[in-house]
Motif scaffolding. Structure first.
Motif, PDB file in Angstrom:
ATOM      1  N   GLY A 153      17.624   9.046  40.420  1.00 33.55           N
ATOM      2  CA  GLY A 153      17.442   9.293  38.992  1.00 33.55           C
ATOM      3  C   GLY A 153      17.246  10.755  38.667  1.00 33.55           C
ATOM      4  N   GLU A 195      19.923  12.556  36.319  1.00 35.97           N
ATOM      5  CA  GLU A 195      19.751  12.493  34.880  1.00 35.97           C
ATOM      6  C   GLU A 195      18.989  13.729  34.399  1.00 35.97           C
ATOM      7  OE1 GLU A 195      19.190   8.309  33.023  1.00 35.97           O
ATOM      8  OE2 GLU A 195      17.285   9.327  32.982  1.00 35.97           O
ATOM      9  N   GLN A 196      17.943  14.066  35.169  1.00 36.69           N
ATOM     10  CA  GLN A 196      17.140  15.229  34.806  1.00 36.69           C
ATOM     11  C   GLN A 196      17.978  16.514  34.898  1.00 36.69           C
ATOM     12  OE1 GLN A 196      13.706  14.472  33.997  1.00 36.69           O
ATOM     13  NE2 GLN A 196      13.930  16.413  32.966  1.00 36.69           N
ATOM     14  N   LEU A 197      18.829  16.567  35.915  1.00 38.15           N
ATOM     15  CA  LEU A 197      19.713  17.734  36.056  1.00 38.15           C
ATOM     16  C   LEU A 197      20.667  17.812  34.865  1.00 38.15           C
ATOM     17  CD1 LEU A 197      21.075  18.129  39.696  1.00 38.15           C
ATOM     18  CD2 LEU A 197      19.410  19.521  38.491  1.00 38.15           C
ATOM     19  N   SER A 198      21.110  16.629  34.434  1.00 40.22           N
ATOM     20  CA  SER A 198      22.125  16.598  33.382  1.00 40.22           C
ATOM     21  C   SER A 198      21.608  17.097  32.044  1.00 40.22           C
ATOM     22  CB  SER A 198      22.647  15.174  33.192  1.00 40.22           C
ATOM     23  OG  SER A 198      23.051  14.659  34.423  1.00 40.22           O
ATOM     24  N   VAL A 199      20.285  16.962  31.802  1.00 40.54           N
ATOM     25  CA  VAL A 199      19.784  17.433  30.516  1.00 40.54           C
ATOM     26  C   VAL A 199      19.491  18.928  30.524  1.00 40.54           C
ATOM     27  CG1 VAL A 199      18.803  15.243  29.778  1.00 40.54           C
ATOM     28  CG2 VAL A 199      17.389  16.832  31.068  1.00 40.54           C
ATOM     29  N   PRO A 209      29.865   9.087  31.856  1.00 42.36           N
ATOM     30  CA  PRO A 209      28.992   8.966  30.697  1.00 42.36           C
ATOM     31  C   PRO A 209      27.580   9.486  30.923  1.00 42.36           C
ATOM     32  CG  PRO A 209      29.444   6.822  31.650  1.00 42.36           C
ATOM     33  CD  PRO A 209      30.343   7.791  32.324  1.00 42.36           C
ATOM     34  N   THR A 210      27.083   9.359  32.144  1.00 43.46           N
ATOM     35  CA  THR A 210      25.693   9.741  32.332  1.00 43.46           C
ATOM     36  C   THR A 210      25.521  11.226  32.626  1.00 43.46           C
ATOM     37  OG1 THR A 210      25.954   8.990  34.577  1.00 43.46           O
ATOM     38  CG2 THR A 210      24.736   7.549  33.072  1.00 43.46           C
ATOM     39  N   SER A 211      26.604  11.978  32.503  1.00 42.92           N
ATOM     40  CA  SER A 211      26.431  13.408  32.739  1.00 42.92           C
ATOM     41  C   SER A 211      27.035  14.170  31.571  1.00 42.92           C
ATOM     42  CB  SER A 211      27.091  13.797  34.054  1.00 42.92           C
ATOM     43  OG  SER A 211      28.462  13.554  33.956  1.00 42.92           O
ATOM     44  N   ARG A 212      27.401  15.401  31.820  1.00 47.56           N
ATOM     45  CA  ARG A 212      27.902  16.189  30.693  1.00 47.56           C
ATOM     46  C   ARG A 212      29.262  15.716  30.246  1.00 47.56           C
ATOM     47  NH1 ARG A 212      25.927  20.295  32.372  1.00 47.56           N
ATOM     48  NH2 ARG A 212      24.677  18.916  33.669  1.00 47.56           N
ATOM     49  N   GLY A 229      22.331  14.878  24.259  1.00 47.59           N
ATOM     50  CA  GLY A 229      23.602  15.465  24.700  1.00 47.59           C
ATOM     51  C   GLY A 229      24.105  14.949  26.026  1.00 47.59           C
ATOM     52  N   LEU A 230      23.575  13.807  26.499  1.00 49.08           N
ATOM     53  CA  LEU A 230      24.047  13.271  27.773  1.00 49.08           C
ATOM     54  C   LEU A 230      25.331  12.477  27.596  1.00 49.08           C
ATOM     55  CD1 LEU A 230      20.902  12.103  29.728  1.00 49.08           C
ATOM     56  CD2 LEU A 230      22.347  14.079  30.089  1.00 49.08           C
ATOM     57  N   ILE A 231      25.429  11.743  26.492  1.00 52.25           N
ATOM     58  CA  ILE A 231      26.669  11.019  26.231  1.00 52.25           C
ATOM     59  C   ILE A 231      27.110  11.282  24.800  1.00 52.25           C
ATOM     60  CG2 ILE A 231      26.334   9.179  27.929  1.00 52.25           C
ATOM     61  CD1 ILE A 231      25.234   7.417  25.792  1.00 52.25           C
ATOM     62  N   ARG A 287      26.154  20.712  22.349  1.00 48.46           N
ATOM     63  CA  ARG A 287      25.286  20.055  23.318  1.00 48.46           C
ATOM     64  C   ARG A 287      24.487  21.049  24.150  1.00 48.46           C
ATOM     65  NH1 ARG A 287      28.394  15.197  26.234  1.00 48.46           N
ATOM     66  NH2 ARG A 287      29.947  14.769  24.661  1.00 48.46           N
ATOM     67  N   LYS A 291      20.506  21.191  24.638  1.00 49.28           N
ATOM     68  CA  LYS A 291      19.844  21.111  25.940  1.00 49.28           C
ATOM     69  C   LYS A 291      18.821  22.235  26.119  1.00 49.28           C
ATOM     70  CE  LYS A 291      23.468  18.696  28.389  1.00 49.28           C
ATOM     71  NZ  LYS A 291      24.579  18.831  29.333  1.00 49.28           N
ATOM     72  N   TYR A 311      13.293  16.703  28.195  1.00 50.44           N
ATOM     73  CA  TYR A 311      13.544  15.281  28.405  1.00 50.44           C
ATOM     74  C   TYR A 311      12.716  14.805  29.579  1.00 50.44           C
ATOM     75  CZ  TYR A 311      16.161  11.084  29.799  1.00 50.44           C
ATOM     76  OH  TYR A 311      16.534   9.815  30.148  1.00 50.44           O
ATOM     77  N   SER A 345      11.678  11.375  37.804  1.00 53.82           N
ATOM     78  CA  SER A 345      12.970  11.958  38.154  1.00 53.82           C
ATOM     79  C   SER A 345      12.835  13.396  38.625  1.00 53.82           C
ATOM     80  CB  SER A 345      13.907  11.878  36.959  1.00 53.82           C
ATOM     81  OG  SER A 345      13.356  12.602  35.900  1.00 53.82           O
ATOM     82  N   PHE A 379      13.150  23.948  37.957  1.00 55.85           N
ATOM     83  CA  PHE A 379      13.548  23.708  36.561  1.00 55.85           C
ATOM     84  C   PHE A 379      13.369  24.968  35.724  1.00 55.85           C
ATOM     85  CE2 PHE A 379      13.138  19.325  38.005  1.00 55.85           C
ATOM     86  CZ  PHE A 379      14.370  18.850  37.558  1.00 55.85           C
TER      87      PHE A 379
END
Lengths: 390, 322
Positions: free
Chosen positions: A223, A226-230, A387-390, B53-55, B73, B77, B82, B88, B102
């Protein structure tokens, strides 16, 4: 793409690597151990010690000579039934049935007498064809023995009948054309010299593909992806950042493996450093690219490993790492050129054994580079579409 | 409007034939704690993913902190944080390393990162565990570390997807105190939760059901819509009493809390007005009812009422179709 982001990801990835001590030790030792295994087991293309029984029904002088010739070949572990009877032949055939022996040579009754009378004779060989490694070796060796023995007999007759004066002359009459052999690059025909570059390629590929394939899949499973993706990180930054530590690891492993090949197996590794380095670098990049591609399409680590194995297994056989590409059937051969390992085996062999230059391996370098760019680009594209990424 | 930190118009998202979010029009005021409620599969997570902005949405438009959710997006971000539903962060890295990673990703490093780390770690009270691997921290500490990481770049808006799932009450309290502090400083918070007592702490709540936003408002205002529709009944044979009361036409549902029954009336009424009918129904089933009294509606009641009415409409729709 910002280098700063790549740097942060690489540091993180490097921390993962050193935190997981057991895996790190495994990644550092696995290539070396595999090299030893492959080099000592696969490296030997010569078949030795095949169990063969000679049944001598002739009991004569020629049979004796023939036996001497066969006995000299190290392909065989010989059992000789001198003064044999028909019962011994039956027994031998039974033993062949039960896989106690792989071949029988029968020297027939009255062989010597017939030959002395000027008539022909026949030596019979019975070979177990179910063993496709032993059978051809037996046939090759027996063929050689037959030719040598016939020459010896013919020369003997010439001398005996007074047509020639000396053994030297007899030899010239019987075998006037001699074959002069000049083996280059690998004069002792050491099998390891052929397989080692391929083995290095195989191990490097196995390591890089599996390690890279699980990297993104692991983040997805945990999971953390997901954190990386935001974050504002871009796909390419994530990929390159993840790649760097494993790239360095692969290079360390390459050096390890080459030292082992050199020290333990005396494999001559004496190419131009520039060429060798370029080949390894481009090849490793391509393999990491494949790993990334697998990683992007896998939902978890188990899937990634399955796909990685599914990719690496056929490549083992098709790439020409253990046997030359010429052993592949003609219609399968083009498939081999889809894998970077094929180009690597060929060019790395050339670089290590024949001191190939950049112009010699230019095409292979280009092919592998194209592969790296293709897999990398495709991974980034696919990641972007998910879908779950950029 | 500049005062809205989130503003969407007819936002939809389809996955194949499944319509996860339908026509969502939603505004969230700046500086608020917005509670986003709804059962599993109501489209909460999909909405959050679209907002940060993920989907991409299938239809509709929206802005988050003033940026377009389709075209800006990256800006979103950078301006939002988030905190995911499940832990996570990287369990094999220390709290420190997680934070610095981060921070680095948001372009904060060196002295600035040190300062930010000190500030946030002290704030979430995790300084004493900074050298510990994140995976070894307790549930509450993990959540606080995740919050610190989500705040590293001083976001204007933070999305928290079920931030207190699986955390003990004391730790939940601590986290909420932190959230109020943040809100006080002007950070807007968008929180999803299953705990309806927690939803009461939000300034505004929105209910999602079947991909649609069915109600929105201040918790107390929403609860008032149920005023008079819920009657409390005390009975020591609560299960039998529940069955008996459910047979009444004016009762839509009954839920049990120990010896207390919460009776949902179809029309708003008073305990005095319905007591007779309730007692008669109980007598018929020979159950004793001790008391009938007024009760304060809770968000949980509201939640049940929503689900019930949605089930009723879908049953009607099915009946009409057949």
């Amino acid at each position: 793409m910002r280098l700063r982001n790549v740097y942060h990801l690489s540091v993180k990835e490097f921390l993962h690597m050193i935190r997981d001590r057991r895996t790190l030790v495994f990644l550092l030792l696995m290539p070396t151990v595999l090299t030893v295994v492959f080099a000592s087991a696969v490296g030997n293309s010569k078949v030795t010690g095949i169990k063969m029984r000679v049944v001598d029904l002739d009991h004569g002088k020629i049979a004796e000579e023939y036996l001497k010739d066969i006995g000299a070949a190290e392909t065989f572990a010989l059992e000789i039934k001198a003064n044999a009877t028909e019962a011994d032949l039956t027994q031998a055939e039974e033993d062949l049935d039960r896989d106690k022996i792989k071949a029988i040579v029968v020297l027939p009754k009255d062989l010597t007498t017939n030959l002395m009378d000027g008539a022909g004779g026949e030596v019979k060989a019975i070979v177990d064809g179910s063993d496709t490694f032993a059978a051809p070796a037996v046939l090759r060796e027996l063929g050689g023995v037959a030719v040598r023995h016939n020459m010896k007999l013919a020369a003997g007759f010439l001398l005996y009948e007074g047509i020639v004066k000396s053994e030297q002359q007899a030899k010239l009459r019987v075998a006037p054309v001699d074959l002069k052999i000049d083996v280059r690059y690998n004069p002792e025909l050491k099998a390891q010299n052929f397989t080692m570059p391929g083995v290095i390629g195989l191990i490097l590929q196995l390591l890089t593909v599996i390690v890279m394939a699980t990297s993104i899949a692991r983040e997805r499973e945990r999971g953390t992806f997901e954190q990386l993706s935001v974050t504002p990180l871009k796909g390419a930054e994530i990929f390159i950042g993840k790649l760097v530590p494993y790239f360095i690891l692969s290079l360390i492993d390459t050096v390890n493996v080459m030292i082992v090949a050199r020290v333990l197996f005396g494999v001559s590794l004496s190419g131009h450093y520039g060429v060798v380095t370029a080949l390894v670098v481009v090849f490793v990049l391509g393999s990491l690219g494949i790993g990334q591609l697998i990683s992007v399409v896998s939902k978890n680590q188990a899937q990634a490993v399955q796909l990685a194995i599914f990719y690496t297994m056929p490549v083992f056989v098709l790439s020409g790492a253990f046997a030359p590409l010429e052993t592949l059937p003609g219609n399968v051969r083009p498939i081999a050129y889809l894998f970077p390992l094929t180009y690597f085996c060929r060019s790395f062999r050339a670089a290590l054994l024949r001191q190939a230059t950049f112009s010699d391996v230019g095409f292979d370098l280009l092919a592998m580079f194209a592969f790296a760019v293709l897999t990398f680009g495709l991974s980034v594209l696919l990641l972007r579409r998910q879908p779950t990424s950029r | 409007m500049a005062d809205d930190v989130i503003s969407t118009e007819a936002l939809s998202r389809r996955f194949g034939t499944l319509e996860a979010v339908k026509n969502l029009t939603l505004t969230v005021k700046r500086g608020e704690i917005f509670g986003f409620l709804g059962p599993n599969g109501a489209g909460k997570t999909t909405t959050i993913k679209m907002l940060c902005g993920l989907i991409a949405p299938s239809d509709g438009k929206g802005t988050v902190v003033g940026y377009d959710i389709r075209t800006q997006r990256d800006e979103i971000k950078r301006a939002t944080g988030y905190m995911a539903q499940h832990f996570s962060l990287y369990p094999d890295l220390t709290a420190d390393e997680n934070f610095r990673f981060f921070a680095g990703v948001y372009g904060i490093f060196g002295k600035e990162a040190d300062q930010r780390l000190k500030e946030l770690f002290e704030r979430v009270d995790i300084m004493h565990k900074r050298k510990e691997q994140a995976g070894r921290l307790s549930g509450g500490l993990k959540q606080r570390l995740a919050l610190a990481c989500a705040l590293v770049h001083k976001p204007q808006l933070v999305f928290l997807d079920e931030p207190t799932a699986g955390v003990d009450p004391a730790q939940r309290q601590k986290l909420w105190d932190l959230l109020y502090d943040l809100c006080q400083e002007g950070t807007s918070l968008f929180v999803t939760t299953h705990y309806l007592d927690e939803a009461e702490r939000c300034h505004t709540v929105g209910f999602m059901l079947g991909g649609e936003l069915i109600d929105k408002g201040a918790p107390h205002a929403l609860r008032q819509t149920l005023r008079g529709k819920i009657i409390g009944v005390y009975s020591e044979q609560s299960v039998v009493a529940m069955r008996a009361l459910k047979t009444l036409p004016q009762v839509s549902d009954v839920t049990i809390y120990g010896y207390e029954l919460r009776v949902f009336m179809r029309e708003a009424s008073t305990p005095q007005a319905v007591e007779g009918a309730l007692r008669r129904a109980a007598e018929k089933a020979s159950v004793k009812i001790d008391r009938v009294y007024a009760v304060e509606p809770t968000l949980e009641d509201l939640f049940m009422a929503y689900e019930r009415s949605s089930a009723a409409t879908s049953a009607e729709a099915q009946a009409e179709a057949s």
